[in-house]
Design a protein around this motif. Structure first.
Motif, PDB file in Angstrom:
ATOM      1  N   PHE A 207       0.836  -1.200   0.000  1.00  0.00           N
ATOM      2  CA  PHE A 207       0.000   0.000   0.000  1.00  0.00           C
ATOM      3  C   PHE A 207       0.869   1.247   0.000  1.00  0.00           C
ATOM      4  N   ASP A 208       0.707   2.057  -1.030  1.00  0.00           N
ATOM      5  CA  ASP A 208       1.395   3.344  -1.134  1.00  0.00           C
ATOM      6  C   ASP A 208       0.329   4.406  -1.393  1.00  0.00           C
ATOM      7  N   PRO A 209      -0.078   5.152  -0.358  1.00  0.00           N
ATOM      8  CA  PRO A 209      -1.180   6.113  -0.517  1.00  0.00           C
ATOM      9  C   PRO A 209      -0.900   7.198  -1.543  1.00  0.00           C
ATOM     10  N   THR A 210       0.379   7.462  -1.864  1.00  0.00           N
ATOM     11  CA  THR A 210       0.698   8.513  -2.835  1.00  0.00           C
ATOM     12  C   THR A 210       0.316   8.110  -4.254  1.00  0.00           C
ATOM     13  N   LYS A 211       0.106   6.815  -4.472  1.00  0.00           N
ATOM     14  CA  LYS A 211      -0.224   6.347  -5.814  1.00  0.00           C
ATOM     15  C   LYS A 211      -1.723   6.361  -6.094  1.00  0.00           C
ATOM     16  N   PHE A 212      -2.529   6.660  -5.085  1.00  0.00           N
ATOM     17  CA  PHE A 212      -3.973   6.690  -5.258  1.00  0.00           C
ATOM     18  C   PHE A 212      -4.437   8.142  -5.258  1.00  0.00           C
ATOM     19  N   ASP A 213      -4.709   8.649  -6.457  1.00  0.00           N
ATOM     20  CA  ASP A 213      -5.084  10.053  -6.580  1.00  0.00           C
ATOM     21  C   ASP A 213      -6.602  10.223  -6.509  1.00  0.00           C
ATOM     22  N   ASP A 214      -7.028  11.399  -6.032  1.00  0.00           N
ATOM     23  CA  ASP A 214      -8.444  11.732  -5.937  1.00  0.00           C
ATOM     24  C   ASP A 214      -8.852  12.374  -7.263  1.00  0.00           C
ATOM     25  N   ARG A 215      -9.314  11.562  -8.196  1.00  0.00           N
ATOM     26  CA  ARG A 215      -9.617  12.064  -9.534  1.00  0.00           C
ATOM     27  C   ARG A 215     -10.788  13.045  -9.529  1.00  0.00           C
ATOM     28  N   TYR A 216     -11.730  12.839  -8.631  1.00  0.00           N
ATOM     29  CA  TYR A 216     -12.853  13.773  -8.540  1.00  0.00           C
ATOM     30  C   TYR A 216     -12.363  15.154  -8.119  1.00  0.00           C
ATOM     31  N   GLU A 217     -11.487  15.195  -7.106  1.00  0.00           N
ATOM     32  CA  GLU A 217     -10.960  16.474  -6.626  1.00  0.00           C
ATOM     33  C   GLU A 217     -10.095  17.133  -7.697  1.00  0.00           C
ATOM     34  N   GLU A 218      -9.297  16.328  -8.399  1.00  0.00           N
ATOM     35  CA  GLU A 218      -8.466  16.873  -9.470  1.00  0.00           C
ATOM     36  C   GLU A 218      -9.321  17.464 -10.592  1.00  0.00           C
ATOM     37  N   ALA A 219     -10.426  16.774 -10.921  1.00  0.00           N
ATOM     38  CA  ALA A 219     -11.318  17.255 -11.982  1.00  0.00           C
ATOM     39  C   ALA A 219     -11.972  18.570 -11.575  1.00  0.00           C
ATOM     40  N   LEU A 220     -12.389  18.668 -10.303  1.00  0.00           N
ATOM     41  CA  LEU A 220     -12.996  19.911  -9.821  1.00  0.00           C
ATOM     42  C   LEU A 220     -11.988  21.061  -9.847  1.00  0.00           C
ATOM     43  N   THR A 221     -10.758  20.773  -9.435  1.00  0.00           N
ATOM     44  CA  THR A 221      -9.713  21.802  -9.442  1.00  0.00           C
ATOM     45  C   THR A 221      -9.473  22.327 -10.847  1.00  0.00           C
ATOM     46  N   GLU A 222      -9.394  21.410 -11.809  1.00  0.00           N
ATOM     47  CA  GLU A 222      -9.171  21.807 -13.196  1.00  0.00           C
ATOM     48  C   GLU A 222     -10.365  22.582 -13.747  1.00  0.00           C
ATOM     49  N   LEU A 223     -11.574  22.184 -13.352  1.00  0.00           N
ATOM     50  CA  LEU A 223     -12.778  22.885 -13.807  1.00  0.00           C
ATOM     51  C   LEU A 223     -12.805  24.315 -13.288  1.00  0.00           C
ATOM     52  N   VAL A 224     -12.514  24.490 -11.987  1.00  0.00           N
ATOM     53  CA  VAL A 224     -12.495  25.831 -11.396  1.00  0.00           C
ATOM     54  C   VAL A 224     -11.431  26.693 -12.074  1.00  0.00           C
ATOM     55  N   LYS A 225     -10.249  26.111 -12.294  1.00  0.00           N
ATOM     56  CA  LYS A 225      -9.156  26.850 -12.935  1.00  0.00           C
ATOM     57  C   LYS A 225      -9.537  27.257 -14.351  1.00  0.00           C
ATOM     58  N   ALA A 226     -10.171  26.333 -15.105  1.00  0.00           N
ATOM     59  CA  ALA A 226     -10.566  26.627 -16.484  1.00  0.00           C
ATOM     60  C   ALA A 226     -11.628  27.718 -16.533  1.00  0.00           C
ATOM     61  N   LYS A 227     -12.587  27.650 -15.632  1.00  0.00           N
ATOM     62  CA  LYS A 227     -13.641  28.675 -15.602  1.00  0.00           C
ATOM     63  C   LYS A 227     -13.055  30.041 -15.288  1.00  0.00           C
ATOM     64  N   ALA A 228     -12.078  30.073 -14.365  1.00  0.00           N
ATOM     65  CA  ALA A 228     -11.446  31.345 -14.003  1.00  0.00           C
ATOM     66  C   ALA A 228     -10.660  31.924 -15.164  1.00  0.00           C
ATOM     67  N   GLU A 229     -10.118  31.045 -16.019  1.00  0.00           N
ATOM     68  CA  GLU A 229      -9.315  31.492 -17.161  1.00  0.00           C
ATOM     69  C   GLU A 229     -10.140  31.636 -18.443  1.00  0.00           C
ATOM     70  N   GLY A 230     -11.440  31.339 -18.342  1.00  0.00           N
ATOM     71  CA  GLY A 230     -12.299  31.467 -19.506  1.00  0.00           C
ATOM     72  C   GLY A 230     -12.167  30.339 -20.500  1.00  0.00           C
ATOM     73  N   ARG A 231     -11.623  29.193 -20.069  1.00  0.00           N
ATOM     74  CA  ARG A 231     -11.465  28.047 -20.954  1.00  0.00           C
ATOM     75  C   ARG A 231     -12.633  27.080 -20.783  1.00  0.00           C
ATOM     76  N   THR A 232     -12.808  26.206 -21.747  1.00  0.00           N
ATOM     77  CA  THR A 232     -13.803  25.150 -21.649  1.00  0.00           C
ATOM     78  C   THR A 232     -13.092  23.817 -21.521  1.00  0.00           C
ATOM     79  N   ILE A 233     -13.723  22.896 -20.816  1.00  0.00           N
ATOM     80  CA  ILE A 233     -13.136  21.574 -20.599  1.00  0.00           C
ATOM     81  C   ILE A 233     -13.989  20.527 -21.291  1.00  0.00           C
ATOM     82  N   GLU A 234     -13.313  19.643 -21.994  1.00  0.00           N
ATOM     83  CA  GLU A 234     -14.015  18.570 -22.687  1.00  0.00           C
ATOM     84  C   GLU A 234     -14.579  17.577 -21.678  1.00  0.00           C
TER      85      GLU A 234
END
Length: 291
Positions: A207-234
């Motif tokens: 078990f290596d906890p660093t290898k298990f990423d929170d994809r939902y949190e990463e997706a939300l972070t990218e969505l917020v960043k894209a909205k702030a920059e005026g970009r759209t996400i596929e």
């Protein structure tokens, strides 16, 4: 900056008392948090409790706890009445007994905390308890009042110190029969079982906890960043799972894929270290002399 302790008191083992502090071991505070806004104005909205019948707002001082005994019939409990029956805290984690670390089913685990010495004067007693528990591979069951409730706490030694996990009460843990009662008893033997064991063996790891990423949190972070920059996400669509038609064929295919992957993952260094094949000299057949 040192973390703030959630609780301070004493860890008591027999007549030995050690000042300790509890620190949060797992928290969701770093997750992205959203506020509810008025779409028209962009202003935040707030909750207001209203009377279910009249629809009029009810101020905080007029709100009271109630336990429903039947439909629309409540027993009213005042704040001071509730406070009077809550157990008083003596700030002591009193160890009732020790047991093996794996003796408690994980379904009883509630919240983990780091249990550390509260001050420098407690270091010797704390280390004595930790090393003693490590040597015996033991865990401790203790009870104390935490956050106005009398809680049972499982204390276990870890690599750095002690982990204290609050335990769910028996009435909070649902019976496993609700989930497993309808599963028929089956005997799995032969090639099917051998293939399953082989696949499990090839997937062994740690078990290596660093290898298990929170994809939902990463997706939300990218969505917020894209909205702030005026970009759209596929929009990403999850791949549809393949339907298993034949269990045995699926096992054989999995085992074959694992075997092929294992061969490909062999380090190049091992290949280079192999002794190259040496060609044997051709053996000549002696010519018989004419008599």
């Amino acid at each position: 900056m040192a973390p703030r302790a959630n609780w301070k008191g004493f860890l008591k083992v027999g007549e030995l008392a050690c000042p300790v502090a509890l620190y949060t071991a797992a928290s969701t505070s770093d997750r992205i948090a959203f506020h509810t806004l008025n779409r028209a104005t962009g202003n935040r909205v707030r909750r207001i409790y209203v009377d279910a019948e009249s629809g009029k707002p009810v101020e905080r001082d007029d709100q009271v706890k109630g336990y429903e005994v039947s439909k629309d019939d409540y027993i009213i409990l005042e704040a001071d009445e509730v406070a009077a029956v809550v157990p008083e805290s003596d700030k002591t984690l009193d160890v009732e007994h020790f047991l093996r670390c794996g003796d408690i089913d994980d379904v009883y685990f509630d919240k983990p905390y780091y249990l550390a010495p509260a001050d420098k004067a407690a270091h010797e007693a704390y280390n004595l308890i930790v090393e003693g528990m490590r040597a015996k591979k033991a865990a401790a069951l203790a009870r104390t009042v935490l956050f106005r409730r009398l809680r049972t706490v499982l204390i276990r030694p870890s690599q750095d110190g002690l982990i204290a996990t609050t335990l769910n009460f028996d009435y909070e843990v649902r019976s496993s029969k609700d989930a497993f009662d309808e599963i028929p008893k089956m005997s799995i033997k032969g090639e099917m079982l051998d293939l399953a064991k082989y696949i499990i063996q090839t997937k062994k790891g740690s078990f290596d906890p660093t290898k298990f990423d929170d994809r939902y949190e990463e997706a939300l972070t990218e969505l917020v960043k894209a909205k702030a920059e005026g970009r759209t996400i596929e929009t990403r669509k999850a791949p549809e799972p393949k339907k298993v038609i034949d269990l045995m064929e699926a096992l054989r295919a999995s085992a074959g894929a694992k075997a092929a992957a294992a061969k490909e993952e062999k380090p190049a260094a091992k290949k280079a270290a192999k002794t190259p094949a040496i060609k044997k000299p051709a053996v000549r057949t002696p010519t018989r002399k004419a008599s």
